[in-house]
Design an enzyme around this catalytic site. Structure first.
Site, PDB file in Angstrom:
ATOM      1  N   HIS A 199     -41.796   6.084 -44.064  1.00 55.06           N
ATOM      2  CA  HIS A 199     -42.074   5.067 -43.044  1.00 55.06           C
ATOM      3  C   HIS A 199     -43.510   5.155 -42.544  1.00 55.06           C
ATOM      4  O   HIS A 199     -44.087   4.171 -42.116  1.00 55.06           O
ATOM      5  CB  HIS A 199     -41.042   5.143 -41.925  1.00 55.06           C
ATOM      6  CG  HIS A 199     -39.736   4.571 -42.359  1.00 55.06           C
ATOM      7  ND1 HIS A 199     -38.716   5.340 -42.846  1.00 55.06           N
ATOM      8  CD2 HIS A 199     -39.330   3.276 -42.474  1.00 55.06           C
ATOM      9  CE1 HIS A 199     -37.716   4.554 -43.208  1.00 55.06           C
ATOM     10  NE2 HIS A 199     -38.059   3.303 -42.994  1.00 55.06           N
ATOM     11  N   GLU A 441     -28.665  -1.005 -49.649  1.00 58.74           N
ATOM     12  CA  GLU A 441     -29.670   0.045 -49.872  1.00 58.74           C
ATOM     13  C   GLU A 441     -29.033   1.389 -50.203  1.00 58.74           C
ATOM     14  O   GLU A 441     -29.717   2.384 -50.372  1.00 58.74           O
ATOM     15  CB  GLU A 441     -30.617   0.154 -48.684  1.00 58.74           C
ATOM     16  CG  GLU A 441     -29.957   0.289 -47.325  1.00 58.74           C
ATOM     17  CD  GLU A 441     -30.960   0.321 -46.170  1.00 58.74           C
ATOM     18  OE1 GLU A 441     -32.164   0.481 -46.412  1.00 58.74           O
ATOM     19  OE2 GLU A 441     -30.514   0.204 -45.022  1.00 58.74           O
ATOM     20  N   ASP A 465     -34.769   2.599 -49.798  1.00 61.39           N
ATOM     21  CA  ASP A 465     -33.650   3.537 -49.737  1.00 61.39           C
ATOM     22  C   ASP A 465     -32.798   3.476 -50.996  1.00 61.39           C
ATOM     23  O   ASP A 465     -32.275   4.494 -51.446  1.00 61.39           O
ATOM     24  CB  ASP A 465     -32.792   3.271 -48.497  1.00 61.39           C
ATOM     25  CG  ASP A 465     -33.410   3.899 -47.268  1.00 61.39           C
ATOM     26  OD1 ASP A 465     -33.800   5.075 -47.354  1.00 61.39           O
ATOM     27  OD2 ASP A 465     -33.538   3.208 -46.245  1.00 61.39           O
ATOM     28  N   CYS A 512     -36.228  -6.726 -49.220  1.00 63.68           N
ATOM     29  CA  CYS A 512     -37.156  -6.486 -48.104  1.00 63.68           C
ATOM     30  C   CYS A 512     -37.768  -5.090 -48.172  1.00 63.68           C
ATOM     31  O   CYS A 512     -38.469  -4.671 -47.268  1.00 63.68           O
ATOM     32  CB  CYS A 512     -36.464  -6.704 -46.763  1.00 63.68           C
ATOM     33  SG  CYS A 512     -35.116  -5.556 -46.460  1.00 63.68           S
TER      34      CYS A 512
END
Ligand code: PEP
Ligand code: MG
Length: 581
Positions: A199, A441, A465, A512
């Site tokens: 992240h 995910e 993920d 996404c």
């Protein structure tokens, strides 16, 4: 000064040339500003209060240590208390504030740097290493100071001036740290550790500044203030560049900026392929302020609003009103375009505070995202209510992260109904038919995508993920970063299963994850059947350029060939060929 280069993993492209600013995590925010004479007394009092709070905190920790706690732990706290009471830390900074009329954080940081330098000169290794204790104590004081800002005016301007030519060099930066950079203006940042889709890396991309992770020893090798070049595209840092190299990079930097400028010409063009298929190019955001970048990018909606960043760097959770205002702000700013708000995805590498460490051995496999929300129904209820209330002000859709079982989905739906009921009772307006989507995910969800598609309004594939869990590769661990590959045939098969499930049930499917913003993969994803891609605003134009030059029929047959392969070594060159067409 000799010149040398260090290699890492480039996570955000571009070139930056600036001076290194070495930081340890909690010292990230320390900036320098001057105070008017009349505020100096207050600043000294603010400093004394902070020292007192840390002293009390340490004493409380010492008091709560159980009898069975290892003896070193008590000794460790005592050492910290001793360091804190030493005049050099508790008194000298006051003199600095008085003499320099500077802020308290800056004063104690100056003093710390001085002390650390003296420690560095000590021959005895054990004693030399005590400098880390000094740093830790100072970090504690600074954290308290940052929680009690001074009254000094115009801090932000000073911060910006100072940071505009500064390149941040850190051992590691947590997502909670990185989110704060959004308000600051660093030219680039580089770290010793980190994975490509961590992240922290994702935030770097959203800041649109070059950044490199996994440099291993950048913080040891680079000195504070040294001139460095960061080439985010190649993942290279050049320290103390020669005149020639500097000139060469200044040229490249200009070229890069020109290319970015050129791309802007297609900003208002519709993202339609040469044979007339529209592809929705949406943006991912982390905070409401990102909406400006979304608009500037020409994105036609928000495909992922990661709400967890609203919860970071706070002592307390944001209440319903604070959340509602944030979601409403985004919904209104987008003027009826879709805004997909994801429910809280805390856990794994996203903790509320930079220094809160997850206690479980495998946090990515632990109580994260929807699992955490279902175990804390009150937090979930508050967020669902805030989202529903905001739905009255725009085109909001709700997205649930990390689903792996239908039971989680059904429980979530019950909670959503409960939130709706509570609003109805209070006669608070919201969109009754708000769309509910699920992130695919976790491999279990992809394999069973049809069942999820039946009970949801839309699906959104979180490739970051999905890759991590399919390939068993920690996305934050640079040691296995070379194995993290979106083109792995098993990953592509799971994506394909999900797309087919959506098509069969007439539900839209988006991507996404970071794959959506990688222009080298755009043609493959469209060929596989995707019509909606959500990415950081900075990637929209390069992806759109690919769309504008594509022909669906050709891409479909190319994608079929790729899906027919089960050898990564054959897939990679084939996909590379698509982009030459
Ligand atoms: C993903 O996993 O691909 C995703 C978009 O979610 P996040 O990166 O926030 O985990
Ligand atoms: Mg995810």
């Amino acid at each position: 000064m000799s010149s040398f280069s260090i290699h890492g993993i480039g996570v955000s492209s571009g070139i930056a040339i600036g001076h290194a600013h070495l930081v340890s995590n909690a010292l990230l925010e320390v900036v320098h500003y001057q105070l008017p004479e009349q505020l100096v007394g207050n600043e000294i009092a603010r400093f004394s209060d902070a020292v007192l709070i840390v002293k009390k905190d340490l004493e409380t920790i010492r008091g709560t240590l159980s009898k069975n706690a290892p003896a070193e732990l008590g000794a460790f706290i005592n050492t910290h208390l001793m360091i804190l009471s030493d005049k050099s830390l508790s008194e000298v900074p006051k003199d600095i504030i008085r003499k320099e009329r500077c802020n308290a954080e800056w004063a104690i940081k100056q003093q710390m740097d001085d002390i650390v330098e003296q420690f560095d000169a000590i021959e005895d290794e054990y004693l030399r290493e005590r400098k880390h204790d000094v740093v830790q104590v100072v970090e504690r004081v600074i954290k308290v100071l940052l929680g009690h800002p001074s009254q000094a005016p115009n801090q932000t301007n000073k911060i910006q001036q100072q940071e505009s030519v500064t390149i941040l060099v850190a051992h590691d930066i947590s997502p909670a740290d990185a989110i704060q950079f959004k308000q600051h203006h660093f030219a680039a940042f580089i770290t010793d550790v980190g994975g490509i889709t961590s992240h922290t890396a994702i935030l770097a991309r959203s800041l649109n500044i070059p950044s490199i992770v996994a440099l291993q020893r950048a913080r040891d090798l680079i000195n504070d203030g040294e001139l460095i070049i960061v080439d985010g595209s190649l993942g290279v840092v050049i320290v103390n560049p020669s005149k020639d190299i500097l000139a060469e990079y200044e040229l490249r930097q200009n070229q890069w900026m020109l290319e970015q400028q050129k791309l802007k010409r297609i900003k208002s063009a519709k993202a339609v392929t040469m044979d007339g298929t529209t592809i929705d190019l949406y943006a991912n955001i982390e905070v409401p302020e990102d909406v400006d970048a979304v608009k500037a990018s020409g994105a036609t909606g928000i495909g992922l609003y990661r709400t967890e960043f609203l919860f970071m760097n706070k002592r307390e959770m944001p209440d319903e009103e604070e959340q509602f205002q944030a979601y409403k702000k985004v919904a209104e700013a987008m003027h009826g375009l879709p805004v997909t708000i994801r429910t809280l995805d805390l856990g794994a590498d996203k903790q509320m505070n930079p220094d809160s460490v997850s206690e479980c051995a495998n946090p990515a496999l632990g109580l994260r995202a929807v699992r955490l929300c279902l175990s804390e129904p009150q937090i979930f209820h508050t967020q669902l209510r805030a989202m529903l209330r905001a739905s009255h002000y725009g085109n909001i859709k709700i997205l649930i992260p990390m689903l792996s079982t239908l039971a989680e989905l059904r429980q979530t739906k019950l909670l959503l109904e409960r939130a709706k009921l509570s609003l109805r009772k209070q006669s608070i307006a919201f969109e009754e038919n708000i769309a509910l989507g699920g992130m695919i995910e976790v491999p279990a969800a992809a394999i069973n995508a049809e069942a999820f598609a039946k009970e949801l309004d839309f699906l959104s594939i979180g490739t970051n993920d999905l890759i991590q869990y399919t390939l068993a590769i920690d996305r934050t661990d640079d040691a296995v970063a070379h194995l993290y590959n979106p083109l792995h045939p098993s990953v592509l098969k799971l994506i394909s299963i999900t797309i087919k499930a959506g098509a069969k049930l007439g539900k839209s499917v988006a991507v996404c994850g970071e794959m959506a913003g990688d222009a080298k993969l755009t043609r493959l994803l469209i060929g596989m059947g995707l019509r909606q891609l959500s990415m950081h605003p900075s990637n929209i134009l390069s992806v759109k350029q690919q769309v504008l030059h594509s022909q669906i029929t050709k891409l479909n047959s190319d994608a079929r060939k790729v899906l027919g392969l089960s050898d990564l070594e054959k897939i990679e060159p084939l996909v590379a060929k698509f982009n030459l067409l």
